[in-house]
Design a protein around this motif. Structure first.
Motif, PDB file in Angstrom:
ATOM      1  N   ALA A 250       0.816  -1.223   0.000  1.00 63.51           N
ATOM      2  CA  ALA A 250       0.000   0.000   0.000  1.00 63.51           C
ATOM      3  C   ALA A 250       0.853   1.279   0.000  1.00 63.51           C
ATOM      4  O   ALA A 250       0.570   2.201  -0.776  1.00 63.51           O
ATOM      5  N   PRO A 251       1.927   1.366   0.817  1.00 61.76           N
ATOM      6  CA  PRO A 251       2.701   2.610   0.850  1.00 61.76           C
ATOM      7  C   PRO A 251       3.312   2.968  -0.509  1.00 61.76           C
ATOM      8  O   PRO A 251       3.476   4.145  -0.824  1.00 61.76           O
ATOM      9  N   LEU A 252       3.637   1.983  -1.297  1.00 62.85           N
ATOM     10  CA  LEU A 252       4.206   2.246  -2.627  1.00 62.85           C
ATOM     11  C   LEU A 252       3.247   3.073  -3.476  1.00 62.85           C
ATOM     12  O   LEU A 252       3.658   3.991  -4.190  1.00 62.85           O
ATOM     13  N   PHE A 253       1.966   2.743  -3.378  1.00 61.47           N
ATOM     14  CA  PHE A 253       0.972   3.467  -4.173  1.00 61.47           C
ATOM     15  C   PHE A 253       0.613   4.803  -3.533  1.00 61.47           C
ATOM     16  O   PHE A 253       0.405   5.790  -4.221  1.00 61.47           O
ATOM     17  N   GLN A 254       0.596   4.828  -2.232  1.00 61.85           N
ATOM     18  CA  GLN A 254       0.225   6.049  -1.520  1.00 61.85           C
ATOM     19  C   GLN A 254       1.260   7.150  -1.732  1.00 61.85           C
ATOM     20  O   GLN A 254       0.917   8.318  -1.813  1.00 61.85           O
ATOM     21  N   GLN A 255       2.536   6.767  -1.837  1.00 61.50           N
ATOM     22  CA  GLN A 255       3.584   7.789  -1.973  1.00 61.50           C
ATOM     23  C   GLN A 255       3.435   8.563  -3.276  1.00 61.50           C
ATOM     24  O   GLN A 255       3.912   9.685  -3.416  1.00 61.50           O
ATOM     25  N   SER A 256       2.754   7.944  -4.228  1.00 57.60           N
ATOM     26  CA  SER A 256       2.640   8.566  -5.533  1.00 57.60           C
ATOM     27  C   SER A 256       1.410   9.464  -5.645  1.00 57.60           C
ATOM     28  O   SER A 256       1.473  10.566  -6.156  1.00 57.60           O
ATOM     29  N   GLU A 257       0.296   8.981  -5.174  1.00 51.94           N
ATOM     30  CA  GLU A 257      -0.964   9.727  -5.277  1.00 51.94           C
ATOM     31  C   GLU A 257      -1.671   9.565  -3.932  1.00 51.94           C
ATOM     32  O   GLU A 257      -1.532   8.540  -3.294  1.00 51.94           O
ATOM     33  N   ALA A 258      -2.472  10.558  -3.572  1.00 58.04           N
ATOM     34  CA  ALA A 258      -3.216  10.434  -2.323  1.00 58.04           C
ATOM     35  C   ALA A 258      -4.448   9.562  -2.565  1.00 58.04           C
ATOM     36  O   ALA A 258      -5.509  10.062  -2.914  1.00 58.04           O
ATOM     37  N   LEU A 259      -4.276   8.262  -2.410  1.00 53.91           N
ATOM     38  CA  LEU A 259      -5.384   7.344  -2.694  1.00 53.91           C
ATOM     39  C   LEU A 259      -6.169   7.003  -1.440  1.00 53.91           C
ATOM     40  O   LEU A 259      -7.345   6.670  -1.504  1.00 53.91           O
ATOM     41  N   PHE A 260      -5.478   7.018  -0.290  1.00 59.26           N
ATOM     42  CA  PHE A 260      -6.085   6.508   0.945  1.00 59.26           C
ATOM     43  C   PHE A 260      -6.134   7.585   2.023  1.00 59.26           C
ATOM     44  O   PHE A 260      -5.269   8.451   2.073  1.00 59.26           O
ATOM     45  N   ASP A 261      -7.120   7.475   2.901  1.00 60.65           N
ATOM     46  CA  ASP A 261      -7.181   8.383   4.049  1.00 60.65           C
ATOM     47  C   ASP A 261      -6.260   7.905   5.159  1.00 60.65           C
ATOM     48  O   ASP A 261      -5.827   8.689   5.991  1.00 60.65           O
ATOM     49  N   ALA A 262      -6.004   6.592   5.207  1.00 62.48           N
ATOM     50  CA  ALA A 262      -5.106   6.068   6.243  1.00 62.48           C
ATOM     51  C   ALA A 262      -4.471   4.787   5.737  1.00 62.48           C
ATOM     52  O   ALA A 262      -5.061   4.063   4.929  1.00 62.48           O
TER      53      ALA A 262
END
Ligand SMILES: Nc1ncnc2c1ncn2[C@@H]1O[C@H](COP(=O)(O)OP(=O)(O)O)[C@@H](O)[C@H]1O
Ligand SMILES: CC(C)(COP(=O)(O)O)[C@@H](O)C(=O)NCCC(=O)O
Ligand SMILES: [K+]
Length: 257
Positions: free
Chosen positions: A224-236
């Motif tokens: 999950a962090p790999l994708f989150q670092q790129s775009e704000a996909l998740f709230d937590a």
């Protein structure tokens, strides 16, 4: 003390809990052939190595691999002298209901994620779990599991390319420098990485539109962090969400006993 076991299709996580405090967590690959004795040799040597001298007298299990459950039951019985709570099986109550088609067996990991996420965030959630498969679990305002989405996992998608096409190598996921790849590996990483960004964003948007209420998106799973670092996909992002769900379900069963 409580031993919580989360068995996924790729990895199995063992965690020892003293109340609400995790004392230690270990991960092993999931192999349905592994016997109770093998689990115990592995677990007791890690406990000895980390000088964890505690008595385990309760066990809770969530397993997406049905064949593994038998050996985990034997492990509990033979070495910890207890009957395990097995999520999805008789004798293990869930704090929230599951509103799905009659006859559908929801993956226990998804019910556990629902319980963990509702406990921390309340209702109206989308839980995204990047495991062997990527699952989206929809939690209603009252905490009920009301369905979701199952997509091929990130590594599974890369493996599928490698397995089906003679000239495509085995590739690990990472964020590519650009969208247009100038070599085979970069092209494959781009397809899966940016394809996944699109998949997550589109599915979450459509779930929110279909439900018609504001929803929080909670992500779990190592990728999950790999994708989150790129775009704000998740709230937590909560690495321990499934383990937390197991603790919540264990606590609930003790309360109602
Ligand atoms: N931190 C991480 N970095 C890279 N890959 C990871 C990480 N954590 C898990 N993976 C990979 O993600 C996939 C899913 O792993 P996992 O979440 O353990 O699946 P499951 O719960 O279905 O067993 C596996 O291919 C695993 O090797
Ligand atoms: C979708 C899953 C394969 C995900 O498993 P995982 O990636 O955690 O190993 C698992 O939750 C499962 O087998 N589910 C059964 C069908 C369902 O949940 O509707
Ligand atoms: K999982």
């Amino acid at each position: 003390m409580l031993l919580a076991i989360d068995c996924g299709n790729t990895n199995t996580v063992f965690s020892i809990w003293n109340g609400t405090q995790a004392i230690a967590t270990w991960r092993t690959s999931t192999e349905w052939q592994r016997t109770a004795d093998q689990y115990y040799v592995w677990l007791s040597s890690l406990m000895a190595f980390q000088k964890i001298d505690v008595v385990i007298d309760e066990v809770i299990v969530s397993s997406t691999v049905p064949r593994v459950v038998f050996n985990l039951r034997v492990l509990s019985d033979r070495y910890f002298n207890c009957r395990p709570l097995v999520v999805g099986k008789a004798g293990c109550a869930l704090p929230q209901e599951s509103r799905v088609d009659i006859g559908t067996t929801v993956g226990p990991d998804r019910l556990v994620n629902t319980a963990g996420a509702y406990d921390r965030h309340g209702g109206d959630l989308i839980v995204v779990d990047f495991g062997t498969a990527t699952t989206f679990d929809v939690v209603a305002s009252d905490g009920a599991y009301v369905g979701g989405v199952i997509a091929p996992g990130v590594n599974l998608s890369l493996e599928a390319l490698h397995n089906a096409a003679a000239a495509l190598p085995h590739v690990d996921i990472s964020k590519p420098q650009s969208v247009v790849g100038t070599n085979t590996v970069a092209c494959m990483q781009s397809g899966v990485f940016w394809g996944y960004i699109g998949l997550v964003r589109e599915i979450c948007a459509r779930i929110k539109a279909e439900r018609g209420v504001p929803m929080k998106v909670i992500a779990t799973g190592g990728l999950a962090p790999l994708f989150q670092q790129s775009e704000a996909l998740f709230d937590a992002f909560e690495e321990d969400l499934t383990m937390h769900g197991l603790i919540v379900i264990h606590r609930y069963n003790k309360e109602i006993a």
